[in-house]
Scaffold this motif. Structure first.
Motif, PDB file in Angstrom:
ATOM      1  N   THR A   1       0.847  -1.192   0.000  1.00 24.95           N
ATOM      2  CA  THR A   1       0.000   0.000   0.000  1.00 24.95           C
ATOM      3  C   THR A   1       0.882   1.243   0.000  1.00 24.95           C
ATOM      4  N   HIS A   2       0.647   2.119  -0.993  1.00 20.79           N
ATOM      5  CA  HIS A   2       1.608   3.168  -1.313  1.00 20.79           C
ATOM      6  C   HIS A   2       1.189   4.532  -0.772  1.00 20.79           C
TER       7      HIS A   2
ATOM      8  N   ARG B   1      -1.254  10.952  -0.630  1.00 20.49           N
ATOM      9  CA  ARG B   1      -2.333  10.139  -1.166  1.00 20.49           C
ATOM     10  C   ARG B   1      -1.978   8.664  -0.961  1.00 20.49           C
TER      11      ARG B   1
ATOM     12  N   ASN C   1      -2.909   4.593  -1.855  1.00 19.59           N
ATOM     13  CA  ASN C   1      -3.557   3.636  -2.733  1.00 19.59           C
ATOM     14  C   ASN C   1      -3.151   2.227  -2.331  1.00 19.59           C
ATOM     15  N   GLY C   2      -4.135   1.344  -2.198  1.00 19.07           N
ATOM     16  CA  GLY C   2      -3.837  -0.042  -1.843  1.00 19.07           C
ATOM     17  C   GLY C   2      -5.041  -0.728  -1.232  1.00 19.07           C
ATOM     18  N   ARG C   3      -4.825  -1.967  -0.820  1.00 21.66           N
ATOM     19  CA  ARG C   3      -5.903  -2.768  -0.232  1.00 21.66           C
ATOM     20  C   ARG C   3      -5.360  -3.546   0.949  1.00 21.66           C
TER      21      ARG C   3
ATOM     22  N   GLY D   1     -12.757   8.189  -0.918  1.00 19.42           N
ATOM     23  CA  GLY D   1     -11.966   7.138  -1.530  1.00 19.42           C
ATOM     24  C   GLY D   1     -11.659   5.977  -0.616  1.00 19.42           C
TER      25      GLY D   1
ATOM     26  N   PHE E   1      -8.141   1.627  -0.356  1.00 23.69           N
ATOM     27  CA  PHE E   1      -7.743   3.030  -0.432  1.00 23.69           C
ATOM     28  C   PHE E   1      -7.603   3.416  -1.906  1.00 23.69           C
ATOM     29  N   ASP E   2      -8.455   4.328  -2.351  1.00 23.19           N
ATOM     30  CA  ASP E   2      -8.429   4.792  -3.726  1.00 23.19           C
ATOM     31  C   ASP E   2      -8.108   6.280  -3.741  1.00 23.19           C
ATOM     32  N   ASN E   3      -6.799   6.561  -3.800  1.00 22.46           N
ATOM     33  CA  ASN E   3      -6.312   7.936  -3.817  1.00 22.46           C
ATOM     34  C   ASN E   3      -6.797   8.714  -2.598  1.00 22.46           C
TER      35      ASN E   3
END
Length: 398
Positions: free
Chosen positions: A140-141, A150, A152-154, A189, A211-213
């Motif tokens: 997850t970044h 920001r 992004n990840g799961r 997000g 996590f979407d942005n």
């Protein structure tokens, strides 16, 4: 018990924390079987739980909290877990995140986030991920953005995220360094998915977080990786909470076995007694089980004492000693939780398997929760420490 107002009391002492926990545990126990059977998510129970002030008991005294000992913290978690082990597990990562905050947070971050907790805010977690090479790898970044970052990840196994106001999330930056982002649960997000299907710990909500942005402010990001690059009590703090949960499960299974055998079980034909509780082999089994349970409870208390020392005087040797003491407690709590939950049926008999009693939940809960990390490596670490004077790794799994 009921919430009379939205004002959250600040618990002032260890004794008060234990008193409140005992009262709350008695309340939680009443419908624990039904919550498990129906997978009734405990939103109301968690509101009550956090509004007792118990979620703030580890906030240091310098920041307005009780700063209770780890002996007390473990006992509180064990008491709640004996009543309902899902409710006992849900705040585990909340207390873990508070320890990361204590050792790595800035003064400003501590003041702000501790205040939120004392006002009744709950922290969940989004740490683990599925599909990585090892259980500790993270993808997850965390990317730099205007005024913050920001994400992004799961994530998966996100215990408590479903019920939290903030979700501490492990993220990796462009340089591969891990941080802990205290993400607001209402962030755009962010999607918390109730897809936990484990056959035990059924109401922990330990499912996915996507996590979407998602934006997170710079002030809400705390160094994480560095907590394991130097000796800190973060690892053993995480582990003592797991030991407390399992010890609570063992206590619940033991007490339910006692109650069932006293009031419902029929003696075996060869026991030459009309009362199951006078069966000599049943007495022997209960004796063995009680010794192991009391040993687990004693080792849990002892490990809390070692952890208190490591928090007060943090050195490589005190952290190692605390980690080993906690590993010992983890090993025996794993074994006695599984043993008590299984032996219950052997001693109580076939009638105890009827669904209306819900006694299978103890074994299911123990089996699922004790898989968090393997007990065989606890014994390896303990043996290596005493035989070869080798300190355990600086991470949260020993």
């Amino acid at each position: 018990m009921s919430l009379i107002s939205k004002q959250v009391p600040v618990i002032q002492s260890d004794a008060e924390a234990l008193s409140v926990a005992r009262e709350l545990a008695a309340h939680f126990k009443r419908e624990s079987t039904v919550r498990d059977r129906e997978r009734r998510l405990p939103f109301d129970e968690l509101e009550l739980f956090s509004h007792t002030g118990l979620w703030g008991i580890t906030v240091p005294k310098a920041y307005g909290g009780a700063g209770v000992s780890n002996v007390t913290l473990a006992k509180v978690v064990s008491l709640i877990s004996a009543a309902d082990s899902s409710l006992g597990q849900i705040p585990q990562n909340h207390f873990y995140a508070l320890e990361v905050l204590r050792v790595n947070g800035s003064e400003t971050q501590k003041q702000r986030l501790y205040t939120e907790v004392l006002n009744g805010q709950r922290f969940g977690n989004a740490l683990a991920e599925l599909g990585t090479k090892t259980a500790h790898d993270r993808t997850t970044h965390l990317a730099k953005a205007e005024h913050g970052y920001r994400i992004n990840g799961r994530k998966f196994y996100a215990t408590g995220a479903l019920y939290a106001q903030r979700i501490p999330t492990s993220v990796v930056d462009d340089h591969g360094v891990q941080h802990l982002a205290f993400v607001r649960s209402d962030s755009d997000g962010l999607n918390v998915i109730d897809d936990w299907s484990g056959f035990g710990q059924r109401t922990t909500g330990s499912g996915s977080v996507v996590f979407d942005n998602v934006f997170v402010a710079s002030d809400d990001v705390i160094p994480f990786q560095s907590a394991f690059e130097r000796p800190t009590p973060v690892g053993p703090l995480a582990q003592i909470l797991h030991a407390a949960i399992d010890t609570g499960i063992a206590r619940a299974a033991f007490e339910d076995a006692l109650n069932f055998v006293r009031h419902k079980t029929r003696p075996w034909i060869d026991a030459t007694t009309d009362i199951a509780s006078e069966d000599p082999l049943t007495l022997k089994s209960f004796g063995q089980l009680s010794v192991r349970l009391h040993a687990a409870e004693a080792l849990l208390e002892r490990s809390g004492e070692f952890l208190d020392i490591a928090q007060t005087n943090t050195t490589a040797s005190t952290v190692a000693a605390a980690s080993i003491a906690v590993a010992e407690a983890r090993a025996i709590s794993t074994e006695v939780a599984l043993s008590a939950a299984s032996t219950l049926f052997e001693l109580a008999g076939s009638q105890a398997t009827l669904a209306e009693y819900g006694l299978d939940r103890h074994w299911r809960n123990a089996r699922v929760h004790t898989l968090h990390d393997p007990v065989r490596w606890k014994y390896h670490a303990v043996g290596n420490y005493y035989l070869n004077s080798e300190n355990p790794p600086l991470r949260g799994t020993i």
